[in-house]
Design a protein around this motif. Structure first.
Motif, PDB file in Angstrom:
ATOM      1  N   ARG A 159      57.391  14.196  67.666  1.00 53.09           N
ATOM      2  CA  ARG A 159      58.435  13.829  66.700  1.00 53.09           C
ATOM      3  C   ARG A 159      58.936  12.408  66.948  1.00 53.09           C
ATOM      4  NH1 ARG A 159      60.619  19.126  67.764  1.00 53.09           N
ATOM      5  NH2 ARG A 159      62.347  18.150  68.904  1.00 53.09           N
ATOM      6  N   THR A 160      59.026  12.022  68.223  1.00 53.63           N
ATOM      7  CA  THR A 160      59.458  10.661  68.554  1.00 53.63           C
ATOM      8  C   THR A 160      58.504   9.641  67.950  1.00 53.63           C
ATOM      9  OG1 THR A 160      60.425  11.420  70.638  1.00 53.63           O
ATOM     10  CG2 THR A 160      60.004   9.056  70.429  1.00 53.63           C
ATOM     11  N   ARG A 161      57.216   9.878  68.131  1.00 58.40           N
ATOM     12  CA  ARG A 161      56.223   8.916  67.620  1.00 58.40           C
ATOM     13  C   ARG A 161      56.163   8.919  66.103  1.00 58.40           C
ATOM     14  NH1 ARG A 161      53.402  11.098  72.892  1.00 58.40           N
ATOM     15  NH2 ARG A 161      54.306   9.517  74.268  1.00 58.40           N
ATOM     16  N   ALA A 162      56.297  10.098  65.495  1.00 61.81           N
ATOM     17  CA  ALA A 162      56.334  10.165  64.031  1.00 61.81           C
ATOM     18  C   ALA A 162      57.563   9.432  63.498  1.00 61.81           C
ATOM     19  CB  ALA A 162      56.337  11.627  63.572  1.00 61.81           C
ATOM     20  N   GLY A 163      58.680   9.567  64.184  1.00 62.53           N
ATOM     21  CA  GLY A 163      59.893   8.849  63.790  1.00 62.53           C
ATOM     22  C   GLY A 163      59.736   7.351  63.940  1.00 62.53           C
ATOM     23  N   PHE A 164      59.065   6.941  64.998  1.00 61.53           N
ATOM     24  CA  PHE A 164      58.786   5.517  65.217  1.00 61.53           C
ATOM     25  C   PHE A 164      57.993   4.943  64.041  1.00 61.53           C
ATOM     26  CE2 PHE A 164      55.505   2.627  67.280  1.00 61.53           C
ATOM     27  CZ  PHE A 164      56.297   1.486  67.242  1.00 61.53           C
ATOM     28  N   HIS A 165      56.948   5.642  63.636  1.00 64.97           N
ATOM     29  CA  HIS A 165      56.142   5.170  62.502  1.00 64.97           C
ATOM     30  C   HIS A 165      57.007   4.994  61.261  1.00 64.97           C
ATOM     31  CE1 HIS A 165      52.600   7.610  64.461  1.00 64.97           C
ATOM     32  NE2 HIS A 165      52.962   6.559  65.190  1.00 64.97           N
ATOM     33  N   ARG A 166      57.882   5.959  61.008  1.00 62.46           N
ATOM     34  CA  ARG A 166      58.721   5.921  59.807  1.00 62.46           C
ATOM     35  C   ARG A 166      59.821   4.868  59.907  1.00 62.46           C
ATOM     36  NH1 ARG A 166      55.790   9.911  60.351  1.00 62.46           N
ATOM     37  NH2 ARG A 166      55.087  11.212  58.607  1.00 62.46           N
ATOM     38  N   ALA A 167      60.297   4.614  61.108  1.00 58.83           N
ATOM     39  CA  ALA A 167      61.298   3.553  61.289  1.00 58.83           C
ATOM     40  C   ALA A 167      60.687   2.182  61.009  1.00 58.83           C
ATOM     41  CB  ALA A 167      61.858   3.609  62.711  1.00 58.83           C
ATOM     42  N   VAL A 168      59.458   1.964  61.496  1.00 56.19           N
ATOM     43  CA  VAL A 168      58.766   0.703  61.206  1.00 56.19           C
ATOM     44  C   VAL A 168      58.554   0.560  59.700  1.00 56.19           C
ATOM     45  CG1 VAL A 168      56.595  -0.563  61.472  1.00 56.19           C
ATOM     46  CG2 VAL A 168      57.644   0.535  63.462  1.00 56.19           C
ATOM     47  N   ALA A 169      58.070   1.622  59.071  1.00 59.86           N
ATOM     48  CA  ALA A 169      57.841   1.574  57.626  1.00 59.86           C
ATOM     49  C   ALA A 169      59.137   1.310  56.866  1.00 59.86           C
ATOM     50  CB  ALA A 169      57.210   2.886  57.148  1.00 59.86           C
ATOM     51  N   GLY A 170      60.224   1.960  57.289  1.00 57.15           N
ATOM     52  CA  GLY A 170      61.517   1.771  56.629  1.00 57.15           C
ATOM     53  C   GLY A 170      62.007   0.339  56.740  1.00 57.15           C
ATOM     54  N   MET A 171      61.884  -0.245  57.927  1.00 55.61           N
ATOM     55  CA  MET A 171      62.286  -1.642  58.104  1.00 55.61           C
ATOM     56  C   MET A 171      61.440  -2.569  57.238  1.00 55.61           C
ATOM     57  SD  MET A 171      64.851  -2.378  60.164  1.00 55.61           S
ATOM     58  CE  MET A 171      64.539  -3.936  61.002  1.00 55.61           C
ATOM     59  N   ALA A 172      60.130  -2.323  57.221  1.00 55.63           N
ATOM     60  CA  ALA A 172      59.245  -3.174  56.417  1.00 55.63           C
ATOM     61  C   ALA A 172      59.544  -3.027  54.929  1.00 55.63           C
ATOM     62  CB  ALA A 172      57.786  -2.840  56.716  1.00 55.63           C
ATOM     63  N   ARG A 173      59.804  -1.800  54.479  1.00 59.43           N
ATOM     64  CA  ARG A 173      60.085  -1.584  53.053  1.00 59.43           C
ATOM     65  C   ARG A 173      61.413  -2.222  52.647  1.00 59.43           C
ATOM     66  NH1 ARG A 173      56.009   1.423  51.441  1.00 59.43           N
ATOM     67  NH2 ARG A 173      55.198   3.027  52.863  1.00 59.43           N
ATOM     68  N   ALA A 174      62.286  -2.470  53.610  1.00 56.86           N
ATOM     69  CA  ALA A 174      63.543  -3.170  53.328  1.00 56.86           C
ATOM     70  C   ALA A 174      63.365  -4.688  53.324  1.00 56.86           C
ATOM     71  CB  ALA A 174      64.601  -2.771  54.351  1.00 56.86           C
ATOM     72  N   GLY A 175      62.105  -5.145  53.485  1.00 59.63           N
ATOM     73  CA  GLY A 175      61.809  -6.578  53.401  1.00 59.63           C
ATOM     74  C   GLY A 175      61.706  -7.288  54.733  1.00 59.63           C
ATOM     75  N   ASN A 176      61.745  -6.542  55.830  1.00 60.29           N
ATOM     76  CA  ASN A 176      61.674  -7.157  57.158  1.00 60.29           C
ATOM     77  C   ASN A 176      60.238  -7.263  57.651  1.00 60.29           C
ATOM     78  OD1 ASN A 176      64.668  -7.162  57.805  1.00 60.29           O
ATOM     79  ND2 ASN A 176      64.338  -4.982  57.398  1.00 60.29           N
ATOM     80  N   ASP A 177      59.941  -8.356  58.344  1.00 59.94           N
ATOM     81  CA  ASP A 177      58.641  -8.534  58.986  1.00 59.94           C
ATOM     82  C   ASP A 177      58.719  -7.958  60.395  1.00 59.94           C
ATOM     83  OD1 ASP A 177      57.401  -9.920  56.822  1.00 59.94           O
ATOM     84  OD2 ASP A 177      58.509 -11.721  57.384  1.00 59.94           O
ATOM     85  N   ILE A 178      57.677  -7.227  60.793  1.00 62.25           N
ATOM     86  CA  ILE A 178      57.712  -6.455  62.033  1.00 62.25           C
ATOM     87  C   ILE A 178      56.506  -6.749  62.909  1.00 62.25           C
ATOM     88  CG2 ILE A 178      57.823  -4.117  63.014  1.00 62.25           C
ATOM     89  CD1 ILE A 178      60.202  -4.763  61.172  1.00 62.25           C
ATOM     90  N   VAL A 179      56.733  -6.882  64.207  1.00 62.58           N
ATOM     91  CA  VAL A 179      55.650  -6.802  65.191  1.00 62.58           C
ATOM     92  C   VAL A 179      55.781  -5.422  65.823  1.00 62.58           C
ATOM     93  CG1 VAL A 179      54.575  -7.748  67.258  1.00 62.58           C
ATOM     94  CG2 VAL A 179      55.751  -9.281  65.664  1.00 62.58           C
ATOM     95  N   MET A 180      54.784  -4.594  65.594  1.00 57.00           N
ATOM     96  CA  MET A 180      54.793  -3.201  66.056  1.00 57.00           C
ATOM     97  C   MET A 180      53.826  -3.077  67.223  1.00 57.00           C
ATOM     98  SD  MET A 180      53.485  -0.003  63.722  1.00 57.00           S
ATOM     99  CE  MET A 180      53.620   1.715  64.214  1.00 57.00           C
ATOM    100  N   ASP A 181      54.292  -2.533  68.362  1.00 57.85           N
ATOM    101  CA  ASP A 181      53.319  -2.285  69.429  1.00 57.85           C
ATOM    102  C   ASP A 181      53.256  -0.800  69.736  1.00 57.85           C
ATOM    103  OD1 ASP A 181      54.223  -1.681  72.336  1.00 57.85           O
ATOM    104  OD2 ASP A 181      55.583  -3.325  71.868  1.00 57.85           O
ATOM    105  N   HIS A 182      52.006  -0.311  69.835  1.00 62.25           N
ATOM    106  CA  HIS A 182      51.774   1.131  69.878  1.00 62.25           C
ATOM    107  C   HIS A 182      50.537   1.432  70.721  1.00 62.25           C
ATOM    108  CE1 HIS A 182      52.461   5.157  68.781  1.00 62.25           C
ATOM    109  NE2 HIS A 182      52.181   5.147  67.482  1.00 62.25           N
ATOM    110  N   VAL A 183      50.399   2.692  71.072  1.00 65.64           N
ATOM    111  CA  VAL A 183      49.238   3.196  71.817  1.00 65.64           C
ATOM    112  C   VAL A 183      48.654   4.338  70.983  1.00 65.64           C
ATOM    113  CG1 VAL A 183      48.404   4.154  73.993  1.00 65.64           C
ATOM    114  CG2 VAL A 183      50.403   2.641  73.996  1.00 65.64           C
ATOM    115  N   LEU A 184      47.563   4.090  70.272  1.00 63.73           N
ATOM    116  CA  LEU A 184      46.984   5.105  69.395  1.00 63.73           C
ATOM    117  C   LEU A 184      46.041   6.010  70.194  1.00 63.73           C
ATOM    118  CD1 LEU A 184      46.324   2.947  66.204  1.00 63.73           C
ATOM    119  CD2 LEU A 184      48.210   4.545  66.628  1.00 63.73           C
TER     120      LEU A 184
END
Length: 198
Positions: free
Chosen positions: A75-100
């Motif tokens: 759930r933490t990782r799923a929330g992380f994905h959605r938080a990044v998407a939410g910030m980007a959809r609000a017009g923010n540029d993001i550097v996302m670092d992750h371990v797939l």
């Protein structure tokens, strides 16, 4: 492509751009992300999966049995994905670092980040150097990176790849910044979606 003003036609917000750094633990993702915030010509936010894990109450997490803990981490990782998407959809540029390191993480990101310009960067580092770095870190059990190596880059499709043992963090950041100046064509995320039939 990102609309720098963040506002499109009729007051709609144009999504920001996501620079997605994927690599094993200790490969240098966070160091590259911090350098990019300095090197890039417009404001970016650094959002890392470890930052989201650090928000969780560790005292309660330690009381969970393995099955419940696995669900909390998912759930933490799923929330992380959605938080990044939410910030980007609000017009923010993001550097996302992750371990797939689990297939579902990539599949979830492909779905959640649809409609957002994602530049997918593979961050590599050879096993010997990863072991050396882990020996100097107190926050990672030895062997964490080695256990992740086979799974993290299994999809094998990127827009750009960097090696933090062969190049400095500054050089990796410069390579990514230079890539951003190119006209976006068929992004890695688009190819991965087509491959998955999405």
């Amino acid at each position: 492509m990102t609309n720098v003003s963040g506002v499109g036609r009729a007051g709609e917000i144009a999504p920001g751009q996501v620079i997605f750094l994927n690599g094993v633990s200790s490969s240098g993702k966070s160091s590259i992300a911090r350098r990019l915030l300095t090197d890039l010509d417009r404001p970016f936010f650094h959002m890392g999966v470890d930052m989201f894990g650090a928000m969780r109450s560790e005292s309660r997490t330690g009381e969970l049995d393995p099955g419940d803990l696995a669900e909390v981490l998912r759930r933490t990782r799923a929330g992380f994905h959605r938080a990044v998407a939410g910030m980007a959809r609000a017009g923010n540029d993001i550097v996302m670092d992750h371990v797939l390191s689990e297939p579902w993480r990539l599949h979830d990101c492909l779905a959640v980040l649809a409609g957002i310009d994602v530049v997918f960067v593979g961050v590599h580092c050879p096993p010997g150097e990863l072991r050396r770095r882990e020996q100097h870190r107190a926050d990672r059990p030895p062997g964490t990176a080695a256990r992740q190596l086979d799974s993290v880059h299994a999809h094998a499709i990127y827009d750009l790849e960097v090696d933090t043992a062969a190049a400095s963090i500054a050089e990796c950041s410069t390579a990514i910044k230079t890539f951003l100046t190119r006209t976006p064509e068929n992004r890695a995320f688009d190819r991965l979606r087509a491959q998955a039939g999405r």
